[in-house]
Motif scaffolding. Structure first.
Motif, PDB file in Angstrom:
ATOM      1  N   ARG A 157      55.734  32.212  28.092  1.00 50.25           N
ATOM      2  CA  ARG A 157      56.389  31.239  27.224  1.00 50.25           C
ATOM      3  C   ARG A 157      56.462  29.874  27.907  1.00 50.25           C
ATOM      4  O   ARG A 157      56.811  29.773  29.093  1.00 50.25           O
ATOM      5  N   GLY A 158      56.110  28.835  27.152  1.00 44.30           N
ATOM      6  CA  GLY A 158      56.098  27.478  27.681  1.00 44.30           C
ATOM      7  C   GLY A 158      54.761  27.058  28.229  1.00 44.30           C
ATOM      8  O   GLY A 158      54.546  25.870  28.516  1.00 44.30           O
ATOM      9  N   LYS A 159      53.841  28.015  28.361  1.00 44.60           N
ATOM     10  CA  LYS A 159      52.495  27.704  28.837  1.00 44.60           C
ATOM     11  C   LYS A 159      51.542  27.680  27.645  1.00 44.60           C
ATOM     12  O   LYS A 159      51.887  28.041  26.526  1.00 44.60           O
ATOM     13  N   GLN A 160      50.313  27.259  27.906  1.00 42.73           N
ATOM     14  CA  GLN A 160      49.317  27.235  26.842  1.00 42.73           C
ATOM     15  C   GLN A 160      48.920  28.656  26.467  1.00 42.73           C
ATOM     16  O   GLN A 160      48.599  29.465  27.326  1.00 42.73           O
ATOM     17  N   ASN A 161      48.940  28.918  25.191  1.00 41.53           N
ATOM     18  CA  ASN A 161      48.612  30.246  24.691  1.00 41.53           C
ATOM     19  C   ASN A 161      47.105  30.397  24.527  1.00 41.53           C
ATOM     20  O   ASN A 161      46.376  29.410  24.414  1.00 41.53           O
ATOM     21  N   GLU A 162      46.639  31.649  24.469  1.00 41.02           N
ATOM     22  CA  GLU A 162      45.216  31.929  24.267  1.00 41.02           C
ATOM     23  C   GLU A 162      45.075  33.348  23.734  1.00 41.02           C
ATOM     24  O   GLU A 162      45.992  34.165  23.850  1.00 41.02           O
ATOM     25  N   PRO A 163      43.939  33.672  23.129  1.00 42.17           N
ATOM     26  CA  PRO A 163      43.790  34.970  22.460  1.00 42.17           C
ATOM     27  C   PRO A 163      44.052  36.186  23.341  1.00 42.17           C
ATOM     28  O   PRO A 163      44.562  37.201  22.848  1.00 42.17           O
ATOM     29  N   GLY A 164      43.726  36.114  24.626  1.00 49.07           N
ATOM     30  CA  GLY A 164      43.966  37.258  25.493  1.00 49.07           C
ATOM     31  C   GLY A 164      45.423  37.656  25.571  1.00 49.07           C
ATOM     32  O   GLY A 164      45.744  38.821  25.860  1.00 49.07           O
ATOM     33  N   PHE A 165      46.323  36.716  25.292  1.00 48.33           N
ATOM     34  CA  PHE A 165      47.755  36.999  25.385  1.00 48.33           C
ATOM     35  C   PHE A 165      48.288  37.787  24.188  1.00 48.33           C
ATOM     36  O   PHE A 165      49.459  38.177  24.180  1.00 48.33           O
ATOM     37  N   VAL A 166      47.433  38.032  23.187  1.00 50.46           N
ATOM     38  CA  VAL A 166      47.889  38.838  22.049  1.00 50.46           C
ATOM     39  C   VAL A 166      48.295  40.238  22.501  1.00 50.46           C
ATOM     40  O   VAL A 166      49.095  40.906  21.833  1.00 50.46           O
ATOM     41  N   ARG A 167      47.785  40.669  23.637  1.00 50.14           N
ATOM     42  CA  ARG A 167      48.179  41.972  24.176  1.00 50.14           C
ATOM     43  C   ARG A 167      49.690  42.051  24.378  1.00 50.14           C
ATOM     44  O   ARG A 167      50.313  43.077  24.114  1.00 50.14           O
TER      45      ARG A 167
END
Length: 259
Positions: A210-220
């Motif tokens: 949280r607070g960082k740039q999100n990306e598709p791998g984080f959907v896990r």
């Protein structure tokens, strides 16, 4: 395996480090990501990503938050939707957080997208912010038939109304936030065969990012949290949400090569 059902890989911060982002998708067993169209000017970059990568697909639409945005006509949406890598209509819907006053233009934009979805048979990707009652009303009046309430943040009553219309509910990183107690309850009650997971990256990174740039791998991390809330194994939740994605976005071939 997992699917990120909503991301914006064409946005500059992610596009600038695309090889790294795609590699992290593979590391986290994210087999596919849906790149969402939100403006006419950026649509070519969305489509180019889908054309260049077998595990990326695209949608076409105009986000509801800009009155002066260049529009797609209903016929243009239908024409773009004929492309084999374009599998949904939207992002569309209503947004009363950023837009105030006479919003007839926003309602009509939404109706155009609904008509295009009905004519193509493709699912709608619906955005609703501080506008749930009107969003549901227009969906009913216009005969919205298939789609997903993306980045869902509403209550149980809104979720039930959307489910009753045949829509899926997609949870983003917001569901992992400690403050999202009501949303966590919604994640427990939505039928397992109607849940999707997403990142909405580069926004709304889940805990612990949280607070960082999100990306598709984080959907896990979204899927792991929803599984924990529901008291079920992560693997079962991942399998269900992936199955749900392919059921809703039936234009996407089920068997894909690895990224």
């Amino acid at each position: 395996m997992l699917v990120d059902s909503h991301c914006h890989l064409n946005f500059p911060d992610l596009a600038a480090r695309l090889p790294e982002v795609l590699a992290r998708m593979e590391e986290n067993c994210v087999e596919l990501a849906l790149v969402i169209g939100v403006t006419r000017s950026d649509y070519p970059s969305v489509l180019a990503l889908a054309e260049a990568h077998p595990h990326l697909y695209a949608t076409v639409g105009i986000h509801p938050d800009d009155k002066d945005a260049a529009e797609f006509s209903e016929d243009e949406l239908i024409e773009h939707a004929a492309h084999p890598k374009v599998v949904g209509i939207g992002e569309t819907g209503l947004d009363y957080h950023w837009c105030k006053g006479d919003l007839a233009w926003q309602h009509e934009r939404f109706r155009v997208h609904i008509r295009a979805a009905r004519r193509t048979g493709l699912p709608l990707i619906i955005h609703t912010r501080e506008s749930a009652a009107d969003t549901l009303r227009i969906m009913k009046e216009s005969g919205a038939e298939r789609g997903v309430m993306h980045c869902f943040t509403e209550n149980r009553e809104v979720a039930k109304a959307a489910l009753d219309l045949g829509f899926y509910i997609s949870f983003s990183g917001i569901v992992t936030f400690k403050s999202a107690q009501e949303l966590k309850e919604v994640a427990k009650m939505v039928p397992l065969d109607r849940i999707l997971v997403e990142t909405d990256s580069p926004y709304l990174a889940p805990v612990p990012f949280r607070g960082k740039q999100n990306e598709p791998g984080f959907v896990r991390h979204v899927a792991e949290h929803v599984a924990e809330l529901r008291g079920m194994p992560f693997e079962a939740l991942a399998e269900a949400t992936t199955d749900n994605f392919y059921t809703l976005f039936s234009k996407v071939p089920r068997l894909l090569g690895q990224p």
